[in-house]
Structures are given as C-alpha cells and as structure tokens.
Write a protein that holds these residues in place. Structure first.
Motif, mmCIF file in Angstrom:
data_model
loop_
_atom_site.group_PDB
_atom_site.id
_atom_site.type_symbol
_atom_site.label_atom_id
_atom_site.label_comp_id
_atom_site.label_asym_id
_atom_site.label_seq_id
_atom_site.Cartn_x
_atom_site.Cartn_y
_atom_site.Cartn_z
ATOM 1 N N LYS A 1 11.680 7.845 -4.616
ATOM 2 C CA LYS A 1 11.895 7.407 -6.001
ATOM 3 C C LYS A 1 12.871 8.330 -6.714
ATOM 4 N N LYS A 2 12.852 9.621 -6.332
ATOM 5 C CA LYS A 2 13.767 10.582 -6.946
ATOM 6 C C LYS A 2 15.232 10.240 -6.654
ATOM 7 N N ASP A 3 15.487 9.635 -5.490
ATOM 8 C CA ASP A 3 16.852 9.245 -5.140
ATOM 9 C C ASP A 3 17.353 8.082 -5.996
ATOM 10 N N ASP A 4 16.429 7.336 -6.589
ATOM 11 C CA ASP A 4 16.755 6.182 -7.432
ATOM 12 C C ASP A 4 17.660 5.178 -6.711
ATOM 13 N N PRO A 5 17.254 4.705 -5.532
ATOM 14 C CA PRO A 5 18.072 3.707 -4.834
ATOM 15 C C PRO A 5 18.030 2.373 -5.563
ATOM 16 N N GLN A 6 19.126 1.641 -5.533
ATOM 17 C CA GLN A 6 19.200 0.361 -6.227
ATOM 18 C C GLN A 6 19.397 -0.777 -5.228
ATOM 19 N N PHE A 7 18.741 -1.872 -5.514
ATOM 20 C CA PHE A 7 18.906 -3.069 -4.691
ATOM 21 C C PHE A 7 19.536 -4.177 -5.518
ATOM 22 N N VAL A 8 20.723 -4.604 -5.077
ATOM 23 C CA VAL A 8 21.404 -5.737 -5.704
ATOM 24 C C VAL A 8 21.359 -6.878 -4.700
ATOM 25 N N PRO A 9 20.554 -7.904 -4.939
ATOM 26 C CA PRO A 9 20.393 -8.958 -3.944
ATOM 27 C C PRO A 9 21.646 -9.794 -3.768
ATOM 28 N N ALA A 10 21.810 -10.328 -2.574
ATOM 29 C CA ALA A 10 22.910 -11.249 -2.299
ATOM 30 C C ALA A 10 22.636 -12.592 -2.963
ATOM 31 N N VAL A 11 23.692 -13.363 -3.153
ATOM 32 C CA VAL A 11 23.549 -14.728 -3.658
ATOM 33 C C VAL A 11 23.228 -15.622 -2.458
ATOM 34 N N ILE A 12 22.009 -16.130 -2.415
ATOM 35 C CA ILE A 12 21.508 -16.847 -1.238
ATOM 36 C C ILE A 12 21.060 -18.253 -1.633
ATOM 37 N N ASN A 13 21.458 -19.229 -0.848
ATOM 38 C CA ASN A 13 20.961 -20.592 -1.006
ATOM 39 C C ASN A 13 19.700 -20.714 -0.159
ATOM 40 N N TRP A 14 18.546 -20.613 -0.794
ATOM 41 C CA TRP A 14 17.291 -20.549 -0.055
ATOM 42 C C TRP A 14 16.943 -21.861 0.639
ATOM 43 N N LYS A 15 17.598 -22.952 0.281
ATOM 44 C CA LYS A 15 17.381 -24.223 0.976
ATOM 45 C C LYS A 15 17.870 -24.156 2.417
ATOM 46 N N LYS A 16 18.745 -23.183 2.709
ATOM 47 C CA LYS A 16 19.298 -23.037 4.053
ATOM 48 C C LYS A 16 18.542 -22.003 4.882
ATOM 49 N N VAL A 17 17.418 -21.505 4.345
ATOM 50 C CA VAL A 17 16.673 -20.431 5.004
ATOM 51 C C VAL A 17 15.236 -20.887 5.230
ATOM 52 N N ASN A 18 14.670 -20.510 6.349
ATOM 53 C CA ASN A 18 13.280 -20.811 6.648
ATOM 54 C C ASN A 18 12.374 -20.313 5.506
ATOM 55 N N PRO A 19 11.482 -21.171 4.971
ATOM 56 C CA PRO A 19 10.654 -20.752 3.827
ATOM 57 C C PRO A 19 9.759 -19.559 4.133
ATOM 58 N N PHE A 20 9.315 -19.396 5.385
ATOM 59 C CA PHE A 20 8.510 -18.230 5.738
ATOM 60 C C PHE A 20 9.333 -16.947 5.643
ATOM 61 N N VAL A 21 10.627 -17.057 5.996
ATOM 62 C CA VAL A 21 11.525 -15.911 5.846
ATOM 63 C C VAL A 21 11.699 -15.583 4.370
ATOM 64 N N HIS A 22 11.777 -16.625 3.538
ATOM 65 C CA HIS A 22 11.900 -16.419 2.086
ATOM 66 C C HIS A 22 10.686 -15.662 1.544
ATOM 67 N N VAL A 23 9.487 -16.056 1.979
ATOM 68 C CA VAL A 23 8.271 -15.369 1.543
ATOM 69 C C VAL A 23 8.297 -13.907 1.975
ATOM 70 N N ALA A 24 8.698 -13.648 3.239
ATOM 71 C CA ALA A 24 8.775 -12.272 3.742
ATOM 72 C C ALA A 24 9.786 -11.460 2.945
ATOM 73 N N TYR A 25 10.903 -12.087 2.609
ATOM 74 C CA TYR A 25 11.946 -11.429 1.812
ATOM 75 C C TYR A 25 11.383 -11.003 0.457
ATOM 76 N N GLU A 26 10.719 -11.933 -0.232
ATOM 77 C CA GLU A 26 10.179 -11.608 -1.545
ATOM 78 C C GLU A 26 9.071 -10.563 -1.455
ATOM 79 N N LEU A 27 8.319 -10.598 -0.366
ATOM 80 C CA LEU A 27 7.278 -9.587 -0.164
ATOM 81 C C LEU A 27 7.893 -8.201 -0.031
ATOM 82 N N CYS A 28 8.923 -8.077 0.809
ATOM 83 C CA CYS A 28 9.603 -6.785 0.989
ATOM 84 C C CYS A 28 10.229 -6.313 -0.314
ATOM 85 N N ARG A 29 10.853 -7.243 -1.008
ATOM 86 C CA ARG A 29 11.496 -6.897 -2.282
ATOM 87 C C ARG A 29 10.454 -6.449 -3.303
#
Length: 313
Positions: free
Chosen positions: A264-292
């Motif tokens: 947390k001291k490093d203060d890393p930043q995450f800028v998400p990519a622009v993703i069309n989630w209709k083209k991605v497996n919904p289970f992968v989408h759930v895993a992505y949001e979980l990690c995020r």
C-alpha cells in the motif's frame, strides 16, 4: 533453402541442445545463422565450436544491443528464401522443418505455423493450437486478435523471407517487441498454413521476461496489444477485430503484479482497459471483478471501484 535464425545471449546451459535439435532435422537444405549479442558467459565459445565444425553454420558477434536489434541482424544475414526463428534456449522436434515445408508447398502458403509446448523442469504445458490447415491473412489476424491459436511469437513459424521485406523489430522497445512485429509479417502474407502438431519446445526458466515482471512492464504488455489493435483497425477498416481476451489477460497480469509485488505504501494504480465484456466469457468477467475488488480493498483504491466490485457479490 531455409535460414534458421538463432539469437544468442547468455544461454550456455541451453545452446547445445538447441543447435543439436536443428542439426537433427530431417530437412537438410538449411543454413544456421547465429548472432551473438555480446554474451558474457560461454555462449560465444559454444557457438564458435559449432560454426567451426559445420560450413553451413554462420556466427556473427556484436556488442550487446538487445533482442530486437539481434533479430533484425539475423534477417539481414539470412541467405535463404525461407526463414525460421529458434530462440537459443529452446529446441525443435526432428521432423519440424520437413513437415512445415511440405505444408507450405502443398497449400502454397507464405507462412506456416506449428504448435508448441511450454517445457518446465518437471513437466510440460500443451498450448492451444490453430486447427485450420490454411487461412487467409484476415482469418489469421482474427485468430491472433481473439487468441484462438495464432500467437505473436516469431518462432514456431516458417516464413517466406519476403514477409519481412518492410518489417523490422522495434529497437526502442523494452519488451513485447514480438507483439509489435509478427502481425505485420502476417499482413504481408497471402495464405497462412497451420500444423496442429506441437513441434516447438518453449523452454521455461528464470531468465525469461515473464519471471521479471514489474508494473511498468505489465502495462507495456497491454500497450502492445492496444498498438496492434489500432494498426489492424486502420489497415482493415472493413474487418471487426476484437482484442478483448488479450486486454483482459493483460489486466489480470497487471492486477497480479500489483498484488504480488507491491504494498500500500507503494501506492500502485490500476487503470483498467476498455473491454467489451460481451466478447468475454462471463465467468472470466466475474474472476476479473473479484481480483479487481480484492486489490481495491487491499490498496484502498477509490470507493467507487469497491462499490462496482460489490455489485458482483
């Protein structure tokens, strides 16, 4: 003649296996071109011993300049009508070149690709292969964009050398130079053939770039795919390319890198990519949001990001 192009840099523990696998090829109309990129171990002497024994092996020594410059030099030194890259810590099956040349001649291809395995110390991982025997370049580019078997590696592909006539590896890049380059060679091809056999062995060890990731490098991975997508959309406006799977995978790497190597001291930043989630497996989408969401909680990112994550729970 096929010019087999081998970049050499500090691979004393792997180079002999690589060269022996090339010498064992059933297809014999070859030359082996090595460029030693200023190795500081015994790689230069191993390479020299092979070049001294075989007249069709050529070694060129330079000061260290990086992999892109080395590959560009290999292409300039190549005398064959065809070129085939082999990284000097990898190796190929004995029938590789014969099978790929047969496929190239049978289907009048400009590029032929084969499958590969990732070789680890205690086992192997069999990677996805393209199942189509022959494709137009547009079909191959869609396969590349959608991660359906075509890949961005220069190795594991037999090219007519003319595919690189106006293509070079970017010498200013820190990494992922392949993603900036190989698709351009595909664009120069008329027909691309694929062999589902996994002839190429991609050896995994601690010297690989993927074992030395940092946040800047992780974002560089995503930039490479974004560059590729922007080029293809400009060059082929009639085609509808979707790079969403690559962008999701890149974001997973960014999130993993943040979680594994930063505090947390490093203060890393995450800028998400622009993703069309209709083209991605919904289970992968759930895993992505979980990690995020986990990273948002750990690093105290904006509350809105945590709220977006909570909507998935």
């Amino acid at each position: 003649m096929i010019s087999i192009l081998v970049p050499v840099y500090n691979v004393e523990n792997y180079l002999s296996q690589c060269l022996d696998s090339i010498l064992a090829q059933t297809y014999k109309d070859i030359e082996i071109v090595m460029v030693n990129d200023g190795s500081t171990d015994h790689s230069k002497y191993i390479a020299s011993s092979y070049a001294n024994r075989y007249s069709f092996i050529h070694l060129y020594n330079y000061e260290n300049a990086g992999i892109s410059t080395t590959r560009n030099r290999l292409l300039r030194h190549a005398q064959g009508e065809y070129v085939f890259f082999v990284d000097s810590d990898d190796y190929i099956a004995p029938q590789t070149l014969q099978a790929m040349m047969n496929h190239m001649e049978a289907y009048n291809c400009d590029i032929v690709c084969c499958g590969y395995t990732m070789d680890y110390r205690f086992g192997a991982l069999y990677r996805k292969v393209e199942t189509k025997k022959v494709m137009t370049k547009q079909q191959a580019l869609h396969s590349l964009a959608e991660n359906k078997g075509m890949n961005n590696y220069p190795w594991g592909k037999l090219y007519k050398k003319k595919c690189f006539s106006n293509v070079s590896f970017p010498e200013f890049m820190r990494g992922f130079e392949d993603t900036y380059t190989v698709f351009k060679a595909l664009c120069n091809a008329g027909t691309i053939g694929c062999i589902s056999k996994r002839y190429y062995h991609y050896v995994q060890h601690q010297g690989s770039l993927t074992h030395h990731m940092n946040l800047e490098t992780a974002y560089d991975m995503r930039k490479a795919y974004e560059y590729q997508e922007s080029c293809l959309r400009r060059w082929y406006p009639e085609e509808d390319f979707h790079f969403d799977v690559h962008l999701v995978n890149s974001d997973f790497v960014i999130l993993y890198t943040i979680f594994a190597y930063y505090t947390k001291k490093d203060d890393p930043q995450f800028v998400p990519a622009v993703i069309n989630w209709k083209k991605v497996n919904p289970f992968v989408h759930v895993a992505y949001e979980l990690c995020r969401g986990i990273c948002s909680l750990r690093f105290g990112w904006a509350k809105t990001k945590t709220q977006e994550f909570n909507k998935w729970l």
